[in-house]
Motif scaffolding. Structure first.
Motif, PDB file in Angstrom:
ATOM      1  N   VAL A  27      -3.767   6.893   4.677  1.00 26.17           N
ATOM      2  CA  VAL A  27      -4.092   5.515   4.288  1.00 26.17           C
ATOM      3  C   VAL A  27      -5.600   5.259   4.320  1.00 26.17           C
ATOM      4  O   VAL A  27      -6.096   4.373   3.619  1.00 26.17           O
ATOM      5  N   VAL A  28      -6.346   6.019   5.128  1.00 31.16           N
ATOM      6  CA  VAL A  28      -7.799   5.867   5.189  1.00 31.16           C
ATOM      7  C   VAL A  28      -8.416   6.164   3.817  1.00 31.16           C
ATOM      8  O   VAL A  28      -9.325   5.462   3.358  1.00 31.16           O
ATOM      9  N   ILE A  29      -7.908   7.212   3.166  1.00 30.47           N
ATOM     10  CA  ILE A  29      -8.391   7.567   1.825  1.00 30.47           C
ATOM     11  C   ILE A  29      -8.050   6.463   0.841  1.00 30.47           C
ATOM     12  O   ILE A  29      -8.869   6.062   0.015  1.00 30.47           O
ATOM     13  N   VAL A  30      -6.820   5.961   0.962  1.00 26.36           N
ATOM     14  CA  VAL A  30      -6.357   4.881   0.081  1.00 26.36           C
ATOM     15  C   VAL A  30      -7.211   3.632   0.283  1.00 26.36           C
ATOM     16  O   VAL A  30      -7.617   2.969  -0.679  1.00 26.36           O
ATOM     17  N   ASP A  31      -7.487   3.300   1.552  1.00 28.69           N
ATOM     18  CA  ASP A  31      -8.329   2.134   1.862  1.00 28.69           C
ATOM     19  C   ASP A  31      -9.726   2.293   1.270  1.00 28.69           C
ATOM     20  O   ASP A  31     -10.320   1.318   0.783  1.00 28.69           O
ATOM     21  N   ASP A  59       2.514  -6.372   3.537  1.00 29.20           N
ATOM     22  CA  ASP A  59       1.219  -5.843   3.139  1.00 29.20           C
ATOM     23  C   ASP A  59       1.079  -4.429   3.681  1.00 29.20           C
ATOM     24  O   ASP A  59       1.804  -4.034   4.610  1.00 29.20           O
ATOM     25  N   PHE A  60       0.141  -3.678   3.139  1.00 27.15           N
ATOM     26  CA  PHE A  60       0.036  -2.264   3.453  1.00 27.15           C
ATOM     27  C   PHE A  60      -0.109  -1.978   4.953  1.00 27.15           C
ATOM     28  O   PHE A  60       0.684  -1.228   5.525  1.00 27.15           O
ATOM     29  N   THR A  61      -1.112  -2.565   5.583  1.00 26.43           N
ATOM     30  CA  THR A  61      -1.397  -2.240   6.989  1.00 26.43           C
ATOM     31  C   THR A  61      -0.246  -2.594   7.928  1.00 26.43           C
ATOM     32  O   THR A  61       0.160  -1.746   8.735  1.00 26.43           O
ATOM     33  N   PRO A  62       0.320  -3.820   7.896  1.00 24.07           N
ATOM     34  CA  PRO A  62       1.442  -4.140   8.788  1.00 24.07           C
ATOM     35  C   PRO A  62       2.666  -3.258   8.565  1.00 24.07           C
ATOM     36  O   PRO A  62       3.350  -2.897   9.528  1.00 24.07           O
ATOM     37  N   VAL A  63       2.937  -2.907   7.314  1.00 25.79           N
ATOM     38  CA  VAL A  63       4.115  -2.078   7.014  1.00 25.79           C
ATOM     39  C   VAL A  63       3.883  -0.640   7.455  1.00 25.79           C
ATOM     40  O   VAL A  63       4.754  -0.015   8.079  1.00 25.79           O
ATOM     41  N   LEU A  64       2.704  -0.093   7.151  1.00 31.61           N
ATOM     42  CA  LEU A  64       2.407   1.299   7.519  1.00 31.61           C
ATOM     43  C   LEU A  64       2.380   1.507   9.035  1.00 31.61           C
ATOM     44  O   LEU A  64       2.673   2.607   9.514  1.00 31.61           O
ATOM     45  N   SER A  65       2.037   0.450   9.769  1.00 31.43           N
ATOM     46  CA  SER A  65       2.014   0.571  11.242  1.00 31.43           C
ATOM     47  C   SER A  65       3.417   0.790  11.817  1.00 31.43           C
ATOM     48  O   SER A  65       3.557   1.206  12.967  1.00 31.43           O
ATOM     49  N   ALA A  98      13.366  -2.253   0.157  1.00 30.85           N
ATOM     50  CA  ALA A  98      13.115  -2.290  -1.292  1.00 30.85           C
ATOM     51  C   ALA A  98      12.412  -3.587  -1.687  1.00 30.85           C
ATOM     52  O   ALA A  98      11.472  -3.582  -2.486  1.00 30.85           O
ATOM     53  N   GLY A  99      12.870  -4.708  -1.101  1.00 31.09           N
ATOM     54  CA  GLY A  99      12.249  -6.008  -1.383  1.00 31.09           C
ATOM     55  C   GLY A  99      10.803  -6.050  -0.926  1.00 31.09           C
ATOM     56  O   GLY A  99       9.942  -6.618  -1.601  1.00 31.09           O
ATOM     57  N   CYS A 100      10.537  -5.428   0.211  1.00 30.90           N
ATOM     58  CA  CYS A 100       9.178  -5.379   0.763  1.00 30.90           C
ATOM     59  C   CYS A 100       8.251  -4.562  -0.146  1.00 30.90           C
ATOM     60  O   CYS A 100       7.123  -4.972  -0.434  1.00 30.90           O
ATOM     61  N   LEU A 101       8.740  -3.426  -0.614  1.00 26.12           N
ATOM     62  CA  LEU A 101       7.958  -2.575  -1.517  1.00 26.12           C
ATOM     63  C   LEU A 101       7.668  -3.295  -2.837  1.00 26.12           C
ATOM     64  O   LEU A 101       6.551  -3.221  -3.362  1.00 26.12           O
ATOM     65  N   MET A 102       8.676  -4.005  -3.355  1.00 24.85           N
ATOM     66  CA  MET A 102       8.505  -4.750  -4.605  1.00 24.85           C
ATOM     67  C   MET A 102       7.472  -5.864  -4.426  1.00 24.85           C
ATOM     68  O   MET A 102       6.619  -6.089  -5.291  1.00 24.85           O
ATOM     69  N   GLN A 103       7.541  -6.567  -3.277  1.00 22.97           N
ATOM     70  CA  GLN A 103       6.589  -7.641  -3.016  1.00 22.97           C
ATOM     71  C   GLN A 103       5.169  -7.098  -2.934  1.00 22.97           C
ATOM     72  O   GLN A 103       4.243  -7.668  -3.535  1.00 22.97           O
ATOM     73  N   MET A 104       4.989  -5.993  -2.235  1.00 22.28           N
ATOM     74  CA  MET A 104       3.659  -5.384  -2.127  1.00 22.28           C
ATOM     75  C   MET A 104       3.144  -4.946  -3.496  1.00 22.28           C
ATOM     76  O   MET A 104       1.963  -5.156  -3.816  1.00 22.28           O
ATOM     77  N   TYR A 105       4.020  -4.341  -4.283  1.00 22.53           N
ATOM     78  CA  TYR A 105       3.600  -3.834  -5.588  1.00 22.53           C
ATOM     79  C   TYR A 105       3.127  -4.958  -6.504  1.00 22.53           C
ATOM     80  O   TYR A 105       2.014  -4.909  -7.048  1.00 22.53           O
ATOM     81  N   PHE A 106       3.942  -5.995  -6.664  1.00 22.94           N
ATOM     82  CA  PHE A 106       3.577  -7.067  -7.589  1.00 22.94           C
ATOM     83  C   PHE A 106       2.428  -7.922  -7.046  1.00 22.94           C
ATOM     84  O   PHE A 106       1.576  -8.371  -7.814  1.00 22.94           O
ATOM     85  N   PHE A 107       2.386  -8.130  -5.733  1.00 24.34           N
ATOM     86  CA  PHE A 107       1.300  -8.907  -5.138  1.00 24.34           C
ATOM     87  C   PHE A 107      -0.049  -8.229  -5.393  1.00 24.34           C
ATOM     88  O   PHE A 107      -1.003  -8.866  -5.857  1.00 24.34           O
ATOM     89  N   HIS A 108      -0.121  -6.936  -5.112  1.00 28.02           N
ATOM     90  CA  HIS A 108      -1.388  -6.226  -5.280  1.00 28.02           C
ATOM     91  C   HIS A 108      -1.699  -5.933  -6.750  1.00 28.02           C
ATOM     92  O   HIS A 108      -2.870  -5.965  -7.144  1.00 28.02           O
ATOM     93  N   SER A 109      -0.695  -5.676  -7.556  1.00 21.69           N
ATOM     94  CA  SER A 109      -0.917  -5.441  -8.984  1.00 21.69           C
ATOM     95  C   SER A 109      -1.507  -6.682  -9.647  1.00 21.69           C
ATOM     96  O   SER A 109      -2.492  -6.604 -10.392  1.00 21.69           O
ATOM     97  N   LEU A 110      -0.905  -7.836  -9.358  1.00 24.00           N
ATOM     98  CA  LEU A 110      -1.391  -9.092  -9.932  1.00 24.00           C
ATOM     99  C   LEU A 110      -2.764  -9.454  -9.367  1.00 24.00           C
ATOM    100  O   LEU A 110      -3.622  -9.989 -10.080  1.00 24.00           O
TER     101      LEU A 110
END
Length: 314
Positions: free
Chosen positions: A199-203, A184-190, A99-111
């Motif tokens: 994720v290719v579409i998202v990228d 971050d997206f790539t390290p977590v998704l791996s 949950a903490g990881c998802l929150m960090q990704m969300y706010f980091f990329h949103s900001l």
């Protein structure tokens, strides 16, 4: 101790481990002290810029309004990652919950996306100011500045939401080691134990977003430079160039690091270069922004002197 959840005979990861941080005996304390100094400077520098712009009436212009917004965003942008990095440098358990990881990704990329949109608005502001100076006061009204800022925030905080919601539904099993200094997206998704080819579409969507902002800003500055070079007065050219130089430096720093970080597609870097790029993106760019906007800006330096002088007199 890493936590696990057993479900349907499969071991599911509920906590991630950051593997790129050194231990205390490997120099972690030195990195901690250096990063803490940088973080304090980033927060203090951007806070001073934000407060000075609010207090000094001579800086109540669209250009400085956007600079104050950018400084405000930088404070929270760095706070999404650096405090956790500091904790990981001195802690034996270099972990973060799912949950903490998802929150960090969300706010980091949103900001981050919001910052990119604000930089685009700043480029448009400079374009109108230099290319259409007579119409500038009637176009760039306080209301429009607020609308552009609100639109930037809405864009930033909504665009990332679908991707974060999708990642939250993925199962994670096996290894729980994140080979990066933040989530971050790539390290977590791996680490997901399911198909993540979506994720290719998202990228691609992210790449279009980045390139669109880059092109708007780049074309604005190309037009600005052409107009400046045609100015008959050398003093006018110098003033216009000095006004835009700071914005151009921040633009190149931000989008340069974004491009190297996220416009790689299938390209892979070593752990060292991945970490170096991440440090540039997360730490160096926010560290240099207060220097560019204060130490290299005469109006800002004069405003800081006025406020401190008035404070001493009172």
């Amino acid at each position: 101790m890493t936590q696990w959840m057993i479900s349907e005979n499969q071991t599911m990861v509920t906590e991630f481990l950051f593997s790129n941080f050194p231990h205390l005996y490997e120099g972690g304390l030195l990195f901690f002290i250096a990063l803490l100094i940088v973080y304090v400077f980033i927060i203090t520098g951007n806070l001073v810029i934000f407060i000075v712009i609010q207090l000094d009436i001579t800086l109540h212009t669209p250009m400085y309004f956007f600079i104050s917004v950018l400084s405000f965003l930088e404070i929270w942008y760095t706070t999404t990652t650096i405090p956790k990095m500091l904790s990981n440098l001195v802690s034996e358990q270099k972990t973060i919950s799912l949950a903490g990881c998802l929150m960090q990704m969300y706010f980091f990329h949103s900001l981050g996306i919001t910052e990119g949109c604000v930089l685009t608005a700043m480029a448009i502001d400079r374009y109108i100011a230099i290319c259409y100076p007579l119409q500038y006061p009637t176009i760039m009204t306080p209301r429009l500045c607020i609308q552009l800022t609100a639109g930037s925030s809405l864009c930033g905080f909504l665009l990332v939401l679908p991707e974060i919601a999708w990642i939250a539904t993925l199962p994670f099993c096996g290894s729980n080691q994140i080979h990066q200094i933040f989530c971050d997206f790539t390290p977590v998704l791996s680490l997901a134990c399911t198909d993540t080819s979506l994720v290719v579409i998202v990228d691609t969507i992210h790449a279009v977003e980045i390139l669109a902002s880059f092109l708007v800003i780049a074309l604005s500055y190309v037009r600005i430079i052409v107009v400046i070079l045609r100015m008959p007065s050398a003093e006018g050219r110098h003033k216009a160039f000095s006004t835009c130089a700071a914005h151009l430096a921040v633009f190149l720093l931000f989008f340069g690091s974004v491009a190297v970080m996220y416009l790689r597609f299938s390209a892979t870097y070593s752990v060292f270069w991945d970490t170096t790029i991440a440090v540039t993106f997360v730490i160096l760019a926010p560290f240099l922004n207060p220097i560019i906007y204060s130490l290299r800006n005469k109006d800002m330096k004069d405003a800081i002197r006025r406020i401190f002088h008035c404070h001493k007199e009172s």
